[in-house]
Design a protein around this motif. Structure first.
Motif, PDB file in Angstrom:
ATOM      1  N   LYS A  41       0.953  -1.133  -0.038  1.00  9.68           N
ATOM      2  CA  LYS A  41      -0.041  -0.100  -0.057  1.00  9.68           C
ATOM      3  C   LYS A  41       1.072   1.343  -0.062  1.00  9.68           C
ATOM      4  O   LYS A  41       0.484   2.164  -0.674  1.00  9.68           O
ATOM      5  N   THR A  42       1.795   1.200   1.034  1.00 11.14           N
ATOM      6  CA  THR A  42       2.591   2.456   0.883  1.00 11.14           C
ATOM      7  C   THR A  42       3.566   2.674  -0.435  1.00 11.14           C
ATOM      8  O   THR A  42       3.633   3.731  -0.751  1.00 11.14           O
ATOM      9  N   THR A  43       3.860   1.613  -0.876  1.00 15.06           N
ATOM     10  CA  THR A  43       4.450   1.422  -2.259  1.00 15.06           C
ATOM     11  C   THR A  43       3.634   2.367  -3.177  1.00 15.06           C
ATOM     12  O   THR A  43       4.273   3.243  -3.923  1.00 15.06           O
ATOM     13  N   PHE A  50       2.297  10.906   5.705  1.00 16.49           N
ATOM     14  CA  PHE A  50       3.114   9.633   5.956  1.00 16.49           C
ATOM     15  C   PHE A  50       2.728   8.772   7.207  1.00 16.49           C
ATOM     16  O   PHE A  50       2.100   9.441   8.113  1.00 16.49           O
ATOM     17  N   GLN A  51       2.964   7.584   7.304  1.00 13.81           N
ATOM     18  CA  GLN A  51       2.610   6.551   8.078  1.00 13.81           C
ATOM     19  C   GLN A  51       3.204   7.034   9.438  1.00 13.81           C
ATOM     20  O   GLN A  51       2.711   6.930  10.713  1.00 13.81           O
ATOM     21  N   ASP A  52       4.580   7.786   9.378  1.00 12.68           N
ATOM     22  CA  ASP A  52       5.196   8.175  10.505  1.00 12.68           C
ATOM     23  C   ASP A  52       5.070   9.961  10.391  1.00 12.68           C
ATOM     24  O   ASP A  52       4.948  10.135   9.340  1.00 12.68           O
ATOM     25  N   LEU A  75      -2.909   9.854   1.916  1.00 17.80           N
ATOM     26  CA  LEU A  75      -2.767   9.764   3.348  1.00 17.80           C
ATOM     27  C   LEU A  75      -2.598   8.143   3.537  1.00 17.80           C
ATOM     28  O   LEU A  75      -3.295   7.307   3.263  1.00 17.80           O
ATOM     29  N   ASP A  76      -1.455   8.024   4.397  1.00 17.42           N
ATOM     30  CA  ASP A  76      -0.734   6.791   4.704  1.00 17.42           C
ATOM     31  C   ASP A  76      -1.187   6.341   6.199  1.00 17.42           C
ATOM     32  O   ASP A  76      -0.518   6.885   7.003  1.00 17.42           O
ATOM     33  N   GLU A  77      -2.281   5.466   6.461  1.00 21.06           N
ATOM     34  CA  GLU A  77      -2.831   5.462   7.792  1.00 21.06           C
ATOM     35  C   GLU A  77      -2.380   6.599   8.742  1.00 21.06           C
ATOM     36  O   GLU A  77      -1.780   6.421   9.570  1.00 21.06           O
ATOM     37  N   PRO A  78      -3.229   7.731   8.405  1.00 21.04           N
ATOM     38  CA  PRO A  78      -2.951   9.066   9.080  1.00 21.04           C
ATOM     39  C   PRO A  78      -3.453   8.892  10.714  1.00 21.04           C
ATOM     40  O   PRO A  78      -3.009   9.769  11.312  1.00 21.04           O
TER      41      PRO A  78
HETATM   42 MG   LIG Z   1       2.443   1.084   4.853  1.00 23.65          MG
END
Ligand SMILES: [Mg+2]
Ligand SMILES: Nc1ncnc2c1ncn2[C@@H]1O[C@H](COP(=O)(O)OP(=O)(O)OP(=O)(O)O)[C@@H](O)[C@H]1O
Lengths: 277, 283
Positions: A64-66, A100-102, A174-177
């Motif tokens: 997903k992040t990719t 980002f996720q972080d 939005l990556d798992e915000p």
């Molecule tokens: Mg990810």
């Protein structure tokens, strides 16, 4: 929430003729230190229409992040095509805001200065008032002068969300915000995100682990398979918008959540009939 | 809800602060009494040893005489200009070393290829004792202050260079992603992420450099100079005025500590965010 603005927004379930983003035959292989190759994505196709809210769910490590990093222009080394407004995608754009996720805050900048970072990079003047408004919107009024080291993980993530909105991008990635937030704050943020997306007619691409969140917010939910990531299902959410939190009680909501849950849990997901197309 | 939380924190803060101050004072005393006692005992033993003729005055003059030389040197106005020269040389060398160390470090860390080109030469140059260049530097830059400035800068340059390269290499990829996603230029990446992120590393180099500049300044003066505390030491030594030599050494120790505290203050200003605090680490 803002019903007036909502009325102006056409209900989009499926992409129209010219999508904002068109991804075809997208594959990505990561080379690893040992010389092996990790196939992260395999022949992905997806369209995102202008103003559409699309969520991507899938098991951890499925890529997903990719996908998000490729859309953000942070990965250039992939196979297949990514087109934005019909033109080949080339690198980052100021039309895009990424969470980002972080949180990835700069620890030497106050919360306010972190939110103002895009203004500094893009040389926008006089954004302080807007930055403060955004901080207030994510529930951090009064924390403007705090350093990231003085904030909790969830608070930092909310600063990162405010930062992504500062330059008013047309597309939000939005990556798992909300991963680091407690359930109640998460609900509030979900309602807020739905309001922002509708009010400013933003296009949103959201990665999440919460199926309920995806169904609550999205026009369409894409379901990914384990690695190598493929999109195995595309589910249109035709619940009327705007949606309040009480929609959770709606039968159709519950049915859709269960359906996606089964897709993610069950094996042989590819055999399940698709409703979306 | 967030407002009230912040306010109540600052209200209770005042009370907690005064308690913390008291605690800090106690802590400081607990830390300070052993070295003070030890110093006093040492001073007493030293005075006694001199008074009873256990050590030759030429080798170790009594503390009283050193103090006398110190006050004489300061009141007669002989010491101050020399001290000024030595300090100026050290400070100029420091500024040059910091600027050059960070600048060259940024260039070297800019690409792996550049780094590979420079690396063997850096290692060779770093391994060489830079002090050995002192006579050469005097030939190049003469007997004035600039030869000492250059020597101080050359010696202090390497710790800053090495720590800068390490710090820049350690840039957090996630923070860089934030900038790249906005289409930031490489210059912006450097200014907004890489350099501030490298500062904790750079300061560990600066802590070493600040000692080295004084060293370079004095050694340069030993090899050839018209002015400076190093020349005074040479003269005092030739005349077998050991007490004077000691008084200048004391001044140098104070000077070194002054520079060290200066760097500490600078560090506090620039690295306020990296100081250890309670709670979770910064994102
Ligand atoms: Mg990810
Ligand atoms: N830089 C990289 N180098 C090598 N392999 C990578 C790299 N980034 C990701 N991968 C691999 O690619 C796969 C997909 O990673 P990705 O981060 O896209 O997953 P994800 O779906 O976002 O997972 P999660 O939900 O846990 O965040 C993983 O198996 C991961 O090991």
């Amino acid at each position: 929430m803002s019903t007036v603005l909502e009325a102006a927004r056409p209900a989009i379930a499926t992409p129209r003729a010219a999508p904002l983003i068109a991804v075809r035959e997208l594959s990505k292989v990561y080379p690893t230190a040992k010389g092996e190759r990790v196939q992260a994505l395999s022949h992905i196709a997806l369209d995102i229409a202008e103003g559409e809210f699309v969520s991507l769910v899938g098991p951890s490590g499925c890529g997903k992040t990719t996908v998000l990093r490729i859309l953000a222009g942070l990965i250039g080394d992939y196979a297949g095509s990514v087109a934005v407004r019909g033109r080949a995608h080339c690198g980052p754009s100021r039309e895009v805001g990424v969470v980002f996720q972080d949180a990835n805050l700069m620890p030497w900048r106050t919360a306010l200065a972190n939110v103002l970072l895009p203004a500094e990079v893009l040389r926008l003047k006089g954004q302080e008032a807007r930055a403060k408004e955004l901080l207030a919107m994510v529930g951090l009024a009064g924390f403007e002068r705090k350093l990231p080291g003085e904030l909790s993980g969830g608070m930092r993530q909310r600063v990162a969300i405010a930062r992504a909105l500062l330059h008013d991008p047309a597309l939000l990635l939005l990556d798992e915000p909300f991963g680091a937030l407690d359930a109640m704050t998460r609900d509030t943020m979900n309602v807020e995100l739905a309001r922002i997306a509708a009010a400013s007619r933003k296009t949103v691409f959201l990665i999440t682990h919460s199926i309920a969140e995806a169904v609550f917010l999205s026009d369409r939910v894409l379901v990914m398979s384990p690695r190598p990531g493929r999109i195995v299902e595309e589910i249109a959410i035709d619940l009327p918008k705007p949606r309040g939190l009480d929609i959770i009680a709606d039968r159709r909501f519950a049915d859709t959540v269960v359906r996606i849950r089964r897709l993610l849990d069950g094996e042989g997901t590819a055999q399940l009939p698709s409703i979306a197309h | 809800m967030w407002h009230s939380c912040a306010r109540s924190r600052s209200a209770a803060g005042a009370q907690r602060e005064s308690a913390a101050l008291l605690h800090a004072a106690r802590h400081a005393f607990a830390l300070a009494w052993p070295p003070m006692l030890f110093g006093a005992a040492l001073l007493y033993a030293w005075t006694q040893a001199s008074a009873r003729g256990w050590v030759d005055e030429l080798i170790l003059p009594p503390p009283g005489e050193i103090l006398q030389q110190l006050s004489l040197g300061l009141s007669s106005g002989v010491l101050l200009p020399h001290l000024g020269v030595t300090l100026l040389q050290a400070l100029l060398g420091f500024v040059i070393a910091v600027a050059a160390g960070i600048g060259v470090g940024a260039v070297i860390a800019s690409s792996p290829l550049v780094e590979r080109c420079f690396n063997p030469f850096l290692i060779a140059f770093e391994a060489m004792p830079k002090i050995a260049m002192a006579p050469l530097v005097i030939v190049w830059f003469g007997y004035g202050i600039w030869s000492k400035v250059v020597l101080a800068a050359v010696i202090a340059f390497f710790p800053i260079l090495v720590s800068t390269i390490l710090g820049l290499r350690a840039s957090e990829p996630g923070r860089l992603d934030v900038l790249r996603a906005l289409g930031a230029s490489r210059a912006q990446e450097f200014r907004l992420v890489r350099l501030p992120g490298a500062l904790p590393f750079i300061f560990s180099g600066i802590n070493v450099a600040v000692v080295f500049v004084l060293l370079g300044s004095i050694v340069g003066e030993f090899v050839g100079a018209k002015q400076g505390l190093g020349t005074l030491i040479l003269i005092a030594n030739e005349n077998l005025e050991t007490a004077r030599t000691f008084s200048i050494l004391a001044i140098l120790a104070l000077l070194g500590m002054l520079l060290h505290f200066g760097v500490g203050a600078l560090r506090q200003r620039l690295l306020f965010w990296a100081e250890p605090r309670t709670g979770s680490p910064p994102a």
